[in-house]
Design an enzyme around this catalytic site. Structure first.
Site, PDB file in Angstrom:
ATOM      1  CG  HIS A 224     -10.915 -31.096  -1.998  1.00  0.00           C
ATOM      2  ND1 HIS A 224     -10.740 -31.426  -0.684  1.00  0.00           N
ATOM      3  CD2 HIS A 224      -9.825 -30.364  -2.325  1.00  0.00           C
ATOM      4  CE1 HIS A 224      -9.610 -30.905  -0.231  1.00  0.00           C
ATOM      5  NE2 HIS A 224      -9.033 -30.263  -1.212  1.00  0.00           N
TER       6      HIS A 224
ATOM      7  CG  ASP B 239      -9.563 -26.723   0.634  1.00  0.00           C
ATOM      8  OD1 ASP B 239     -10.311 -25.731   0.635  1.00  0.00           O
ATOM      9  OD2 ASP B 239      -8.707 -26.938  -0.227  1.00  0.00           O
TER      10      ASP B 239
ATOM     11  CG  ASP C 225      -4.836 -30.933  -1.411  1.00  0.00           C
ATOM     12  OD1 ASP C 225      -6.041 -31.072  -1.188  1.00  0.00           O
ATOM     13  OD2 ASP C 225      -4.199 -29.903  -1.121  1.00  0.00           O
TER      14      ASP C 225
ATOM     15  CG  HIS D 260      -5.290 -29.737   3.375  1.00  0.00           C
ATOM     16  ND1 HIS D 260      -6.193 -30.720   3.687  1.00  0.00           N
ATOM     17  CD2 HIS D 260      -5.663 -29.249   2.158  1.00  0.00           C
ATOM     18  CE1 HIS D 260      -7.075 -30.820   2.721  1.00  0.00           C
ATOM     19  NE2 HIS D 260      -6.775 -29.949   1.767  1.00  0.00           N
TER      20      HIS D 260
END
Length: 930
Positions: free
Chosen positions: A353, A127, A17, A15
């Site tokens: 996010h 997420d 980010d 994941h």
């Protein structure tokens, strides 16, 4: 279910980010290392079968920016089906990004994936901090039949027994249904998207690992297909996974362990579900049936300035640049797909996010401001070029009768509804180019000598219009021709402010600042420098909207300001009076960028009863304003205990910190602005923030009997209950909004629209008060460690913009929703010259009507050049769109969010086209031009 039937699907992923607890480039370096390792592993170990690129194609861009020499290696593995890419450009926050931004994200993800190989039709939201209700419809229109997500629903795990209980799901597998009835297979990461992370190779460690992990997965699985996600945030590749799988096979021969991928997993789940039913979860997934402490909803108010910059950038691209570029293209200009892609991608890079939510370290958000500016300035350039093409094509020859001094200009309305409102434009009354060779002092002298007296603003019919003229004096400007060097000039510049009336939707109206001829010239001379020369024609215009020092009034609204700065708002059509509006509320905040937490037992401070300075600051025939100033003593910060608790990683609901006994002065300046034809009251707040660790809200009591309210979300006007679910323990019930929130009773309602203020709460105070968060100041990131973020205190000058729209009936049929959407969109104006043209002085490219429909976008398809138009139905009741166009249309067809050509509706638009629009339907229509 028997053990022999079970399959463990292990999916390798990370994941990613892009930026979060480290600045972007620090994460970027780790990404390069990860992909380098992945490529080597895929080539050296055929048993390492595949890897999922986190659903976002920007990973490829970021990697190849530094490793362009590895492009062929990367492409080969993508085309061989060993690296899965798309469907998004980035993994965005669903509630803080606009509907059209979500669509562009899908479009760009599909576009970029197609360059490298096949796009993964995986609705991936691992997420995302809650999910909007229209995502099932969005996915279905994009050819995606599933949604994988980690937040928003709490599984119950009732021993494989199906039951429906509100927003709960019996299993991690569920049916997710949108408000229009669209359904997708939902897969909740009930044990998170890292439940198969770092699988042990050593047998004893693996024994303990799988005993726990298999039990956890079985607890929530509805089928014999168990999902294990081998990766986590920024997780390095597990290169020995094939060996770890062989260990697992020895320990659990009754389970088939597969190094799998999402398409294979979905097929297996669907086959196992044949003939079985699942829980159906409907609408928004916001963790409603939880204790309310882990929803991360207050990221909607962390670093509000980011949300405001984002709103400005989104509106400029989707609501101004794209439609103006379409009109320009239709009349000889260009539609710059490449620049729009660049501007959108730059903006979307701020939409993950941890970025747009404002929940990263300070360095991340500094870089975001630069990206916002880059995207916005690109959009400005597109708008300027489009307006140049449009003004060159508009027929302004009717103003030739006023002589050489006539200064025509064009006002465009790029919203989906006809518009009346106050417009400001700067005009060059005269120019002297430096290329003419005059000395600079002579240039300046001539411009200073330009006579501005006696001029008047007129519309395309020659009717004078009241306006305010500000002489800006001698100014400098320049042209940037396409075929010559820059052309600087001196000019005499003026600023005109006036009411533009009935400017067509997706169209324009033409005006001119002129010196009257004939009888008007004498009146102009007699009036001196008054901008409204035709005094007789303007005699019926009210001289002022001010009624005494504290009252503003037009035909629809009456506003009276009290001594403490609060105000009453009377809506004349309904007779409803709203009282105690505009009170500021202040509380401490000992939470973090993710969640708000007031000190236990604290009583909120308010400005109710606090004397304010009140003065009329604007008084014209078309607009008036009252300015309210408070100087308010509030606690300077939290006490010293807060930092101790932050360093000790005390969970924020359990903190005991209080507010400091020291105080600072919080200066608040509030401007209430009413337009002559306005249906709403503008409220602009200027905040000089000198305090830390606090939250500032403005309160709007509706005093209406209502058990629920409606709120603008992605392609939806969602209905939410005023009271939280019984499981909710958090004292705060703050929630997300896009453009507005509305509370309505039987005969009246109050809509509060905003610009980038995405957090609100309906207070349980017996008055249905709408509380809008203007500012939240905190000093740490939060989540898994202590990350100080002093810039998240948002010290210094802050602003907040709102529009209050009282109405009769509901927000949709009353027009309040349309007005709230228009509030998001700036007027666009440009000076023109006197000439003939192909665009009439009043023009609309497309005209439509549709009851409960809301217009969303107008753009060109990149592949075929067709005009793409999109609407969505705000209600569950079907309606009918009626579409007319002055364009040379060859065919009209239905489409989807990826702009694929669908059913042909009508070979040619001769008069009008009628199109049914189902309840909550998102409808895209393509116009193929001749």
């Amino acid at each position: 279910m028997t053990k022999q039937q079970q399959t463990a699907h292990i999916i390798s992923h990370t994941h990613w980010d892009r930026e979060w607890y480290l600045p972007y480039e620090r994460h970027h370096i780790r990404l390069i290392q990860l992909v380098d390792t992945l490529l080597d592993t895929l080539e050296q170990n055929p048993d390492f079968r595949s890897f999922f690129f986190d659903g976002q194609t920007i990973i490829i861009e970021d990697y190849l920016q530094v490793r362009p020499e590895n492009r062929e290696r990367l492409v080969r593995h993508i085309r061989e089906g060993r690296i899965f890419i798309g469907p998004w450009y980035i993994l965005q926050d669903a509630f803080l990004t606009s509907p059209e931004a979500n669509v562009r994200n899908l479009q760009l993800g599909h576009q970029d994936a197609a360059v490298y190989g096949e796009v993964s039709k995986i609705g991936y939201f691992p997420d995302t901090f809650g999910l909007t209700g229209q995502i099932p419809q969005l996915m279905q229109q994009a050819g995606i039949t599933n949604a994988f997500f980690g937040r928003g629903v709490k599984p119950t795990g009732f021993n494989n027994m199906v039951s429906d209980d509100g927003y709960e799901s019996s299993f991690s597998e569920l049916v997710w249904e949108g408000p229009d009835g669209s359904q997708v297979l939902g897969i909740l990461f009930a044990n998170w998207y890292s439940n198969g992370n770092e699988v042990p190779v050593e047998i004893e460690e693996a024994r303990r690992f799988w005993e726990r992990k298999l039990g956890d997965a079985r607890q929530y699985a509805a089928t014999d297909q168990l999902l294990f996600m081998n990766g986590c945030d920024h997780q390095p590749l597990q290169t020995d996974l094939p060996e770890a799988i062989r260990t697992a096979e020895k320990l659990h021969p009754e389970v088939a362990f597969v190094h799998s991928n999402f398409p294979d997993y979905i097929k297996a789940v669907e086959a196992s579900l044949a003939g079985r039913s699942l829980s159906t979860v409907k609408g928004e997934l916001r963790s409603q049936r939880t204790d309310g402490w882990g929803t991360l909803v207050n990221t909607a108010s962390a670093r509000v300035y980011l949300k405001q910059l984002n709103q400005r950038g989104q509106a400029m691209l989707e609501k101004v640049a794209e439609p103006l570029a379409v009109i320009a293209k239709l009349h000889g200009g260009e539609y710059p797909h490449h620049l729009l892609d660049y501007a959108w991608k730059t903006l979307l890079q701020n939409h993950p996010h941890d970025s747009i939510c404002g929940c990263s370290v300070d360095e991340v958000h500094r870089e975001m401001v630069t990206r916002f500016d880059k995207s916005y300035h690109t959009a400005e350039g597109i708008v300027a070029d489009s307006m140049q093409a449009i003004t060159a094509a508009v027929d302004t020859s009717g103003f030739a009768a006023y002589g050489e001094e006539a200064v025509p200009f064009v006002v465009t309305n790029t919203s989906g509804w006809s518009r009346t409102g106050t417009v400001t434009i700067e005009l060059d009354a005269a120019r002297q180019y430096l290329r003419d060779g005059l000395p600079l002092d002579e240039n300046a002298r001539r411009m200073k000598a330009v006579d501005l007296a006696g001029r008047v603003l007129v519309d395309e019919q020659g009717q004078p219009i009241p306006c305010t003229v500000e002489d800006l004096g001698l100014s400098f400007g320049y042209d940037l021709p396409d075929d010559r060097f820059r052309q600087p000039y001196s000019c005499r510049r003026v600023r005109l402010t006036f009411e533009a009336a009935d400017v067509p939707a997706l169209g324009l109206r033409t005006y001119a600042w002129v010196r009257p001829v004939g009888a008007n010239a004498a009146e102009g001379a007699a009036a001196g420098s008054a901008p409204a020369a035709n005094l007789q024609a303007l005699a019926s215009v009210p001289a002022s909207l001010v009624r005494g020092g504290r009252v503003l009034e037009n035909d629809t609204l009456r506003v009276e300001v009290m001594a403490d700065g609060s105000f009453t708002l009377e809506h004349k059509p309904s007779g409803k009076i709203y009282r105690d509006l505009g009170v500021y509320e202040n509380t401490g905040d000992i939470g973090n960028e993710y969640m708000y937490r007031a000190p236990a037992g604290e009583v909120p401070l308010t400005t109710l009863g606090l004397n304010a300075d009140i003065a009329v600051s604007e008084d014209t025939p078309y607009r008036a304003s009252i300015e309210i100033t408070h100087e308010w003593e509030i606690p300077a910060s939290a006490d010293d205990l807060l930092e101790e608790e932050q360093r000790a990683l005390v969970y924020y609901p359990e903190r005991q910190a209080k507010r400091s006994a020291d105080t600072v002065t919080l200066k608040l300046r509030t401007v209430l602005r009413l337009e002559r034809s306005g249906k709403g009251l503008e409220v602009k707040s200027f905040i000089s923030n000198t305090a830390k660790d606090h939250r500032l809200r403005m309160l709007f009591p509706a005093d209406l009997a209502a058990a629920s309210h409606r709120v603008d979300s992605m392609f939806e006007l969602a209905e939410r209950p005023n009271e939280p679910a019984p499981e909710w323990q958090n004292p705060s019930n703050a929630q997300h909004q896009q453009c507005f929130v509305d509370v309505a009773g039987e005969n009246a309602g109050l809509t509060v629209a905003n610009l980038g203020l995405h957090e609100y709460e309906i207070l349980r105070d017996g008055r249905s008060t709408i509380a809008v968060t203007l500012l939240r100041s905190v000093g740490e990131m939060g989540d898994w460690g202590w990350f100080p973020t002093p810039e998240a205190q948002c010290l210094g000058e802050q602003t907040a913009d709102m529009l209050l729209l009282p109405h009769s009936g509901d927000a949709v049929t009353s027009g309040a929703a349309a007005a709230a959407y228009q509030f998001q969109i700036p007027w666009t104006c440009a000076q023109a010259e006197v000439h003939a043209g192909t665009i009439p002085a009043v023009y609309a490219a497309v005209r439509w009507s549709g009851g409960t429909a809301a217009f969303s976008s107008m753009k060109l398809n990149k592949e075929c050049g067709d005009v793409m138009l999109r609407w969505f139905n705000l209600t569950e009741q079907p309606c009918e769109l009626e579409l007319e166009s002055v364009l040379p249309v060859a065919a009209v067809y239905t489409s989807n969010v990826l702009e694929a050509e669908g059913e042909e509706l009508q070979p040619e638009v001769t008069a009008s086209l009628k199109l049914p629009l189902g309840g909550h339907q998102i409808s895209t229509v393509g116009l193929r031009l001749r």
